[in-house]
Structures are given as structure tokens and as C-alpha cells.
Design an enzyme around this catalytic site. Structure first.
Site, short mmCIF file in Angstrom:
data_model
loop_
_atom_site.label_atom_id
_atom_site.label_comp_id
_atom_site.label_asym_id
_atom_site.label_seq_id
_atom_site.Cartn_x
_atom_site.Cartn_y
_atom_site.Cartn_z
NE ARG A 106 2.01 6.83 6.87
CZ ARG A 106 1.86 6.23 5.69
NH1 ARG A 106 0.65 5.85 5.29
NH2 ARG A 106 2.89 6.01 4.91
CG HIS A 133 6.62 9.28 2.73
ND1 HIS A 133 6.98 8.44 3.77
CD2 HIS A 133 5.71 8.58 2.00
CE1 HIS A 133 6.31 7.30 3.66
NE2 HIS A 133 5.54 7.36 2.60
CD GLN A 136 7.49 5.79 -1.18
OE1 GLN A 136 6.62 5.34 -0.45
NE2 GLN A 136 7.97 5.09 -2.19
CG ASP A 228 1.89 10.84 -4.14
OD1 ASP A 228 1.11 9.86 -4.05
OD2 ASP A 228 2.20 11.56 -3.16
CB CYS A 267 5.00 6.83 -3.13
SG CYS A 267 3.54 7.89 -3.23
NE ARG A 295 8.60 3.06 2.35
CZ ARG A 295 7.44 3.52 2.84
NH1 ARG A 295 6.41 3.70 2.03
NH2 ARG A 295 7.32 3.87 4.12
N1 CP Z 1 3.79 4.66 0.03
C1 CP Z 1 3.27 4.54 1.26
O1 CP Z 1 3.71 5.17 2.22
O2 CP Z 1 2.23 3.65 1.32
P1 CP Z 1 1.29 3.39 2.58
O3 CP Z 1 0.44 4.60 2.77
O4 CP Z 1 0.49 2.18 2.20
O5 CP Z 1 2.15 3.13 3.78
N1 NVA Z 2 1.20 12.15 -0.75
C1 NVA Z 2 0.54 10.98 -0.25
C2 NVA Z 2 1.50 9.86 -0.08
C3 NVA Z 2 0.92 8.56 0.37
C4 NVA Z 2 1.94 7.49 0.58
C5 NVA Z 2 -0.14 11.31 1.07
O1 NVA Z 2 0.46 12.01 1.90
O2 NVA Z 2 -1.26 10.87 1.27
#
Ligand code: CP
Ligand code: NVA
Length: 323
Positions: A106, A133, A136, A228, A267, A295
Site C-alpha cells: 500500500r 485499488h 477492493q 467513497d 469501500c 476482501r
Molecule cells: N477499503 C479499504 O481498503 O480499507 P482499509 O483502508 O481499512 O484497508
Molecule cells: N479513496 C480512498 C480509499 C480508501 C480505502 C483512499 O485512497 O484513501
């Protein structure tokens, strides 16, 4: 078979099989099926997960899912490792590949996960970057298939920012021939190259894909309404951004334009009162927690698929799914 998962279209060829595998494996595992309970394709493999940003769902779903597949999860938080301080992404990839069976990452810049993958001899899974992502999207489409098994003429609508989650959701829907409409405020369009890729899939699969600045237009006749956060991780400095999203909140009034059998998806984490109201989040038609659970199942399928030691196909053959 792709080497890595950077965006969801990397697994376009086997996407439907990956999702059906996850759905069937989840069902078998939950019904106490011995074969599913004793399926350990990651036995003796450690899987490392690097996080430059916080996470609840991704971290927990990977840790538990890797364990369930017999692997050993190693969570590597940015403050505890040399990456980003005294070591390059490429050197980190080379070192981790000597120990691990797969890496999840990440990061902020999508180019970083691409660079990690380019220098890794083991599969790299993007666990969220500023552009994509895919994990997701895999869980999201798994959830849609579970809730709408007869998916003839399904329409998914996105209301909100043109962000990472939208990119992979749009690609994933187009890859399965699901109609998709997104509404974003002016200036918050999704990336042009992603829209072009999604349009190619949509025309290949005979589905519609359209963008608008009008949330009502996007939601009209939709079966799924998805939103989101308006301000993503890494954008906290963009203080004025929220004001541009006036009128883009998903509330019951907006949803009244959707199909009667609508489902709400997010998400998560959700900023209740901003992009979505409590009434929608807590409605019986909200499937956000199914999404969160999925997930894990979707990522288990992706991991078993990408590690490519024959176990995914063998299990699929037994379940009557895929190759
Ligand atoms: N949806 C998602 O990726 O959640 P987190 O940021 O908690 O991993
Ligand atoms: N768009 C959001 C998604 C979080 C799971 C971000 O990138 O923070």
C-alpha cells in the site's frame, strides 16, 4: 497468467473465474467442508505486506486470509522498515523476494508499486495506490455477483471523486459486461487512460460506460450505488476539496432515482454525514459489510492464483470453477 496485480485489468483473462472461485471457496469453508478447511497453497510461504498508509480492512483481511491458506503473514509498517528512508524501492524488492512468496504493498505513488513489481521475482499485489485499488474491486465484484447472481442488465453507479477505487471498479464492471455510470464534480474526473481501458472492455463485452456531472443521471435505473470518501489518504492538505462536492452526497433522496432492488456499496472507511448519510449506510439494502468481509475471500483467490503453484487450478477443478 500475469506476474503481478497492479490494477484489476492485469487479471482480466481469468477475472470471472477468480471471483467464482472466491464465492465457492467461501461457501465451502463456511459450511465446514474439509477440503476447503485443509487447503493450504501458501504452506511454508511468508507473505509480506508493506503499508505506507493506515489500513483496517486490507491489513486484517490479508493477515487472516494468508493464515487460512497456510502462509505466514508479515506486516511491514513504513516506520519499521528502511524503505523510504535509506533504501530504494528496487533494493527493497530484491531483498524481500529472497524471503517471501508474495508481497502486498500500500503506497502513495502508483509508480512505487510498479517499481516494486518490476524488481520482484515473486508476485506483487497492489494493496492501494493513489491510482488503483484492485483488491477492493475484486471484493466488490464478488459481492455484486453474490447479491445479483442473475446479472443480466445490471447497472452500477458511482457518485463522488474520480479516484483509485472508481478506477478499478469501472474497469472491473466493464470486464464483466456490467453497465457503469459515474458522476463526479467538474475537475474531479477519473484518469483518461483508465477510462479508455474500461471503454475497450465495455465495447468488447457489450456494456455501457458513461460519465456525467449529474448524480441523479448516474443513479437513474442503477441497481448498485457506490461512493467513497471525497478526500483520499494523501490528500488531507486539499482543504477546499470538500466544498466542490456539494450535491454529491448519497442520501435517500438521491437513491429514490435508482431501481427498486438497489444496493448501496462503499469501500469503507465511510465518513458518515459527508459522502453518505447514516440512513443509507444503515439501510437493509446496504451491503458494505459483506464487501468488507469479501476482501478476504477475494484476496485468498487472488493470492492462490498469482502464486501459481497449481493449487488454485486444482481447487477450481474440484469446485467446477475455471481452468
Ligand atoms: N477499503 C479499504 O481498503 O480499507 P482499509 O483502508 O481499512 O484497508
Ligand atoms: N479513496 C480512498 C480509499 C480508501 C480505502 C483512499 O485512497 O484513501
Amino acid at each position: 497468467m500475469p506476474d503481478h496485480l497492479l490494477a484489476i485489468d492485469d487479471v482480466a483473462e481469468d477475472f470471472e473465474d477468480i471471483l467464482n472461485w472466491a464465492i465457492e471457496f467461501k461457501r465451502m469453508w463456511k459450511s465446514g467442508d474439509e477440503i476447503a478447511l485443509n487447503f493450504f497453497p501458501l504452506a511454508d510461504l511468508a507473505v509480506g505486506s508493506i503499508y505506507e498508509k493506515p489500513s483496517t480492512r486490507t491489513r486484517v483481511s490479508f493477515e487472516v486470509g494468508i493464515n487460512r491458506l497456510g502462509g505466514y503473514p508479515l506486516t511491514l509498517l513504513k516506520n519499521d522498515i528502511q524503505l523510504g528512508k535509506s533504501e530504494t524501492v528496487a533494493d527493497t524488492a530484491n531483498v524481500l523476494s529472497r524471503f517471501l512468496g508474495a508481497i502486498t504493498y500500500r503506497c502513495f505513488a502508483h509508480s512505487d508499486v510498479a517499481e516494486l513489481a518490476a524488481n520482484s521475482s515473486v508476485p506483487v499485489l497492489n494493496a492501494l495506490s493513489d491510482k488503483h485499488h484492485p483488491c477492493q474491486a475484486a471484493a466488490d465484484l464478488m459481492t455484486i455477483l453474490e447479491h445479483f447472481p442473475e446479472r443480466e442488465r445490471l447497472k452500477v453507479a458511482w457518485v463522488g471523486d474520480g479516484n483509485n477505487v472508481l478506477h478499478d471498479l469501472m474497469l472491473a464492471c466493464a470486464m464483466l459486461g456490467i453497465d457503469f455510470s459515474y458522476a463526479n464534480p467538474e475537475g474531479y474526473d477519473p484518469a483518461k487512460d483508465v477510462v479508455a481501458r474500461a471503454k475497450d472492455f465495455a465495447s468488447e463485452n457489450g456494456s455501457k460506460l458513461s460519465g456525467t456531472n449529474d448524480p441523479v443521471e448516474a443513479v437513474k435505473n442503477a441497481n448498485v450505488i457506490y461512493t467513497d470518501v471525497f478526500v483520499s489518504m494523501g490528500e488531507e492538505g486539499l482543504k477546499d476539496k470538500m466544498a466542490d462536492f456539494d450535491g454529491f452526497q448519497v442520501n435517500m433522496e438521491l437513491i429514490s432515482n435508482a431501481e427498486e432492488n438497489w444496493a448501496f456499496m462503499h469501500c469503507l472507511p465511510a465518513h458518515r454525514g459527508d459522502e453518505v448519510t447514516d440512513a443509507v449506510m444503515d439501510h437493509a439494502n446496504s451491503i458494505v459489510f459483506d464487501q468488507a468481509e469479501n476482501r478476504m475471500w477475494a484476496q485468498m483467490s487472488l493470492l492462490a492464483y498469482l502464486v501459481d503453484n497449481g493449487a488454485w487450478s486444482a481447487m477450481g477443478e474440484m469446485m467446477g470453477v475455471g481452468i
